[in-house]
Scaffold this active site. Structure first.
Site, short mmCIF file in Angstrom:
data_model
loop_
_atom_site.label_atom_id
_atom_site.label_comp_id
_atom_site.label_asym_id
_atom_site.label_seq_id
_atom_site.Cartn_x
_atom_site.Cartn_y
_atom_site.Cartn_z
N ASP A 14 0.69 -1.30 0.15
CA ASP A 14 0.02 0.18 0.02
C ASP A 14 0.94 1.43 -0.05
OD1 ASP A 14 -1.90 -1.95 0.18
OD2 ASP A 14 -2.88 -1.09 1.98
N LYS A 117 -7.08 -4.97 -3.30
CA LYS A 117 -7.58 -5.46 -2.06
C LYS A 117 -8.73 -4.13 -1.63
CE LYS A 117 -4.22 -3.93 1.18
NZ LYS A 117 -4.82 -2.98 2.03
N CYS A 161 -1.99 -2.42 7.63
CA CYS A 161 -2.06 -3.66 6.57
C CYS A 161 -0.56 -4.44 6.35
CB CYS A 161 -2.20 -2.71 5.17
SG CYS A 161 -3.83 -2.28 5.00
C1 VGL Z 1 -4.81 1.14 5.33
C2 VGL Z 1 -6.35 1.81 6.69
C3 VGL Z 1 -7.31 1.70 5.87
C4 VGL Z 1 -3.26 0.56 5.32
C5 VGL Z 1 -5.83 0.78 4.61
O1 VGL Z 1 -2.82 0.54 4.15
O2 VGL Z 1 -2.59 0.33 6.17
N1 VGL Z 1 -5.12 1.40 6.78
N2 VGL Z 1 -7.24 1.25 4.67
#
Ligand code: VGL
Ligand code: ZN
Length: 209
Positions: A14, A117, A161
């Site tokens: 991410d 995702k 994540c």
């Molecule tokens: C994430 C909060 C919501 C992350 C993803 O990538 O850590 N955190 N969605």
């Protein structure tokens, strides 16, 4: 560390505009400035050149996603609610499919695959392997197809994540190393807890690569 005959992969988690201060993301994690992203880019590129197979995850939400506080009238950002017995943190809208700040900030050609995702509006998906409804992503089958046994995992966020992806990888039987210096957490206390939790699951924590 590469064990003879075993292939090592990399999962970059991410690294997207909305999670960075560099891009003034809606869910920017402290310390994710341009220097941090530059370091992640450089190390990832080097690993790719050294022959490691590089994979990515990409948070990729529809506008009506359950994790956005804006989809729950009267709720505020970072409130925690229960949905069907599950805990759901309500985040600011982020990584909306096809928006500028949903882009992965590492050269996309480096990746063997970028696994998306959080596409199902009903379920959040911190893990790159499966969502909160239990639906698997393609990650495990792609890693198996490539005979990956060992994994380096790093990115954003250490306590969300990265943690969920690393723990699911360990549960799926991969030998996992999380690189702390290539990861940033949402909060110091939850990041410390996450690192301890990962260690307790047999995950190796490396400061730097
Ligand atoms: C994430 C909060 C919501 C992350 C993803 O990538 O850590 N955190 N969605
Ligand atoms: Zn998300």
């Amino acid at each position: 560390m590469v064990i003879a005959g075993e292939k090592t992969g990399v999962i970059v988690v991410d690294v997207q505009g909305d999670f960075t201060t560099w891009k003034e993301g809606s869910l920017a994690v402290e310390g994710t400035d341009s220097a941090f992203v530059r370091k992640v880019r450089q190390v990832t590129e080097t690993l790719g050149k050294e022959g490691y197979l590089v994979f990515g995850t990409q948070d990729w939400h529809p506008v009506n996603h359950v994790s956005f506080f804006t989809n729950h009238p009267g709720k505020k950002a970072f409130e925690v609610i229960k949905i069907d017995g599950r805990t759901q943190v309500l985040w600011p809208p982020h990584c909306i499919q096809g928006t500028e700040n949903a882009r992965v900030l590492v050269d996309n050609n480096i990746f063997m695959a970028i696994v998306q995702k959080g596409r199902d509006p009903r379920y959040d998906s911190y893990s790159g392997f499966q969502d909160d409804g239990g639906a698997k992503t393609e990650m495990d089958s792609i890693l198996k197809r490539n005979a990956i046994k060992n994994l380096f995992v790093y990115g954003i966020a250490t306590d969300v994540c990265v943690k969920a992806t690393a723990i699911d990888a360990a549960n799926a039987g991969y030998k996992v190393t999380v690189v702390e210096g290539l990861s940033k957490g949402v909060a110091p206390d939850t990041t410390e807890t996450a690192l301890k939790e990962m260690k307790d699951r047999g995950i190796t924590i490396l400061k730097e690569l």
